[in-house]
Write an enzyme that holds these catalytic residues in place. Sequence first.
Site, PDB file in Angstrom:
ATOM      1  N   ALA A  15       9.512 -19.553  16.507  1.00  0.00           N
ATOM      2  CA  ALA A  15       8.506 -19.273  17.522  1.00  0.00           C
ATOM      3  C   ALA A  15       8.743 -17.950  18.241  1.00  0.00           C
ATOM      4  O   ALA A  15       7.814 -17.386  18.823  1.00  0.00           O
ATOM      5  CB  ALA A  15       8.468 -20.411  18.536  1.00  0.00           C
ATOM      6  N   SER A  16       9.978 -17.426  18.207  1.00  0.00           N
ATOM      7  CA  SER A  16      10.248 -16.173  18.917  1.00  0.00           C
ATOM      8  C   SER A  16      10.912 -15.109  18.051  1.00  0.00           C
ATOM      9  O   SER A  16      11.005 -13.960  18.470  1.00  0.00           O
ATOM     10  CB  SER A  16      11.129 -16.437  20.145  1.00  0.00           C
ATOM     11  OG  SER A  16      12.359 -17.028  19.760  1.00  0.00           O
ATOM     12  N   SER A  17      11.370 -15.481  16.869  1.00  0.00           N
ATOM     13  CA  SER A  17      12.007 -14.497  15.991  1.00  0.00           C
ATOM     14  C   SER A  17      11.895 -14.962  14.542  1.00  0.00           C
ATOM     15  O   SER A  17      11.557 -16.110  14.259  1.00  0.00           O
ATOM     16  CB  SER A  17      13.491 -14.310  16.364  1.00  0.00           C
ATOM     17  OG  SER A  17      14.230 -15.509  16.131  1.00  0.00           O
ATOM     18  N   HIS A 240       6.555 -25.824   5.715  1.00  0.00           N
ATOM     19  CA  HIS A 240       6.718 -26.243   7.102  1.00  0.00           C
ATOM     20  C   HIS A 240       8.205 -26.253   7.390  1.00  0.00           C
ATOM     21  O   HIS A 240       8.976 -26.936   6.706  1.00  0.00           O
ATOM     22  CB  HIS A 240       6.113 -27.634   7.318  1.00  0.00           C
ATOM     23  CG  HIS A 240       6.154 -28.064   8.740  1.00  0.00           C
ATOM     24  ND1 HIS A 240       6.158 -29.392   9.117  1.00  0.00           N
ATOM     25  CD2 HIS A 240       6.200 -27.350   9.904  1.00  0.00           C
ATOM     26  CE1 HIS A 240       6.200 -29.476  10.439  1.00  0.00           C
ATOM     27  NE2 HIS A 240       6.223 -28.253  10.929  1.00  0.00           N
ATOM     28  N   ASP A 241       8.641 -25.501   8.384  1.00  0.00           N
ATOM     29  CA  ASP A 241      10.081 -25.300   8.602  1.00  0.00           C
ATOM     30  C   ASP A 241      10.831 -26.618   8.790  1.00  0.00           C
ATOM     31  O   ASP A 241      11.981 -26.759   8.346  1.00  0.00           O
ATOM     32  CB  ASP A 241      10.341 -24.344   9.768  1.00  0.00           C
ATOM     33  CG  ASP A 241       9.611 -24.701  11.054  1.00  0.00           C
ATOM     34  OD1 ASP A 241       9.017 -25.796  11.146  1.00  0.00           O
ATOM     35  OD2 ASP A 241       9.621 -23.870  11.990  1.00  0.00           O
ATOM     36  N   GLN A 308      15.572 -23.015  27.200  1.00  0.00           N
ATOM     37  CA  GLN A 308      15.240 -21.614  26.943  1.00  0.00           C
ATOM     38  C   GLN A 308      14.281 -21.082  28.009  1.00  0.00           C
ATOM     39  O   GLN A 308      14.462 -19.974  28.528  1.00  0.00           O
ATOM     40  CB  GLN A 308      14.611 -21.486  25.547  1.00  0.00           C
ATOM     41  CG  GLN A 308      15.549 -21.853  24.407  1.00  0.00           C
ATOM     42  CD  GLN A 308      14.805 -22.174  23.123  1.00  0.00           C
ATOM     43  OE1 GLN A 308      13.575 -22.114  23.060  1.00  0.00           O
ATOM     44  NE2 GLN A 308      15.545 -22.547  22.090  1.00  0.00           N
ATOM     45  N   GLY A 410      19.606 -25.056  14.767  1.00  0.00           N
ATOM     46  CA  GLY A 410      20.308 -24.229  15.746  1.00  0.00           C
ATOM     47  C   GLY A 410      20.709 -24.955  17.007  1.00  0.00           C
ATOM     48  O   GLY A 410      21.692 -24.582  17.664  1.00  0.00           O
TER      49      GLY A 410
END
Length: 494
Positions: A15-17, A240-241, A308, A410
């Site tokens: 979503a951010s990287s 799909h991750d 986050q 992660g």
Amino acid sequence: MGKSKNQVLAFDFGASSGRAIIGYLEDGKIKMEEVYRFSNDPVTVGKTMYWDTLRQFFEIKQGMLKAKQKGGFKSLGIDTWGVDFGLLDEHGVLLENAIHYRDDRTLGMQEEVFKVLPKDRVYNLSGNQFENFNTIFQVYALVKKRPWLLERAETLLLTPDLFNYFLTGEKKAEYTMATTTQLMDAKNRCWSQEILEALEIPEKLLAEIVPSGTTVGELSEDICEELGLEKAKVISVASHDTQSAVVAVPTQKEDFLFISCGTWSLFGTELKEPIINEDSLKYNVSNEGGYGNTTTLLKNIIGLWLVQESRRQWMREGVEYGFGELEQLATKAKPFVSFIDPDAPEFNTAGNIPKRIRQFCARTGQAIPETVGDVVCCINQSLALKYRYTLEQIETCTKKTYPEIHMIGGGIQSKLLCQMTASANNKKVIAGPVEATALGNIAVQLMALGEIENLQKAREIIRASEDTKEYRPENGEDWEEAYQKFKQIIIKEA
């Protein structure tokens, strides 16, 4: 055994990287090297939040150039989040940047859909958890608010399928991504004619569904000429991750639980067929497609995005904490003081999460977490207890019990969350691999290339490739008492 001749390239978008990672087999293990990392920032124009689709494709090209410098690649595969899409016109031209799943265009769309097709019927057909951001509600927002855009559109492609089209010129819908749309017939594994007709969504928009691991095509002549690349296969991995991550669960058991842990927490189990019944509807549990035509029965839970986004708020206030520092502060806080429902509506959007947590606690008659450590402790405890709440729902639906939970992704770098999860659920937690999504992406490519025999063998190789860590339950009575308090809050809020 030595190193295999086939080096593959995995693109893993978050979503951010995003990252480009080279992988190959060597001595019975998957070896990986990150060759490129880039930011993936949404762009708000007016009141609409877009993905920067063309920039994302630019970054894919940069990743391919970096991989070329590392010896090239025989194939590449792309995984991303679910639900979002781009629209192409009759000439194959992108009509506008993809709109972000956090955009508010879908607010109220569930109610609009249920006016023409009852909620239980939508669920019985699709088997999907109801979320405002699901593709069905995004597309219906276009039907109701921007019909002229749909009239101009020839094809709808979900994000990884869109990039595969840019690379090859081939329009296909990969199975695991298609199952995130709530437009599929889950039992028959095809687009639902009933849903499409009821919502006046043109069937022509939707591409042919292909299984995970399908070779969509090869890099186009234009791409090869522009970047100086050799021809390479473009493989629709488990795009799909979440499903790429599930491929990498290091188990040989048929029945297992997993939590894919990161910005979101995806809690579920792998099945041969979907479970669609009164219990699964009541609990709003999702049936999503997995590699090998499996079904993943899972629940989407807001994850470490709460930490986050809280960290971003503290940065806006002039204090920058590292994640390790936040975890240390949380361990020093008094436990079991206050809890939130991580999935309460006020936590769905960006902004001052610590303030909203304090407001939630005040509204529910709890002690208010004052310090940074109190807030982070509250978030982690609440996530672990929400996992327990979801565990009971999954076990009710499957009529099975499970002795352990695999945590992957992660988020498992938070030892605090892993230990809390073991304790809250009274089950052993096996944490690892951290790089589950990338490993799964690479493994599917290697299966498609014939280097790995099947999913069972892939998981065996992944287990040998990555270390795992076990966590055992602690302080059982305290956690049981905390869970009963947490459950009362959840039920009262509902």
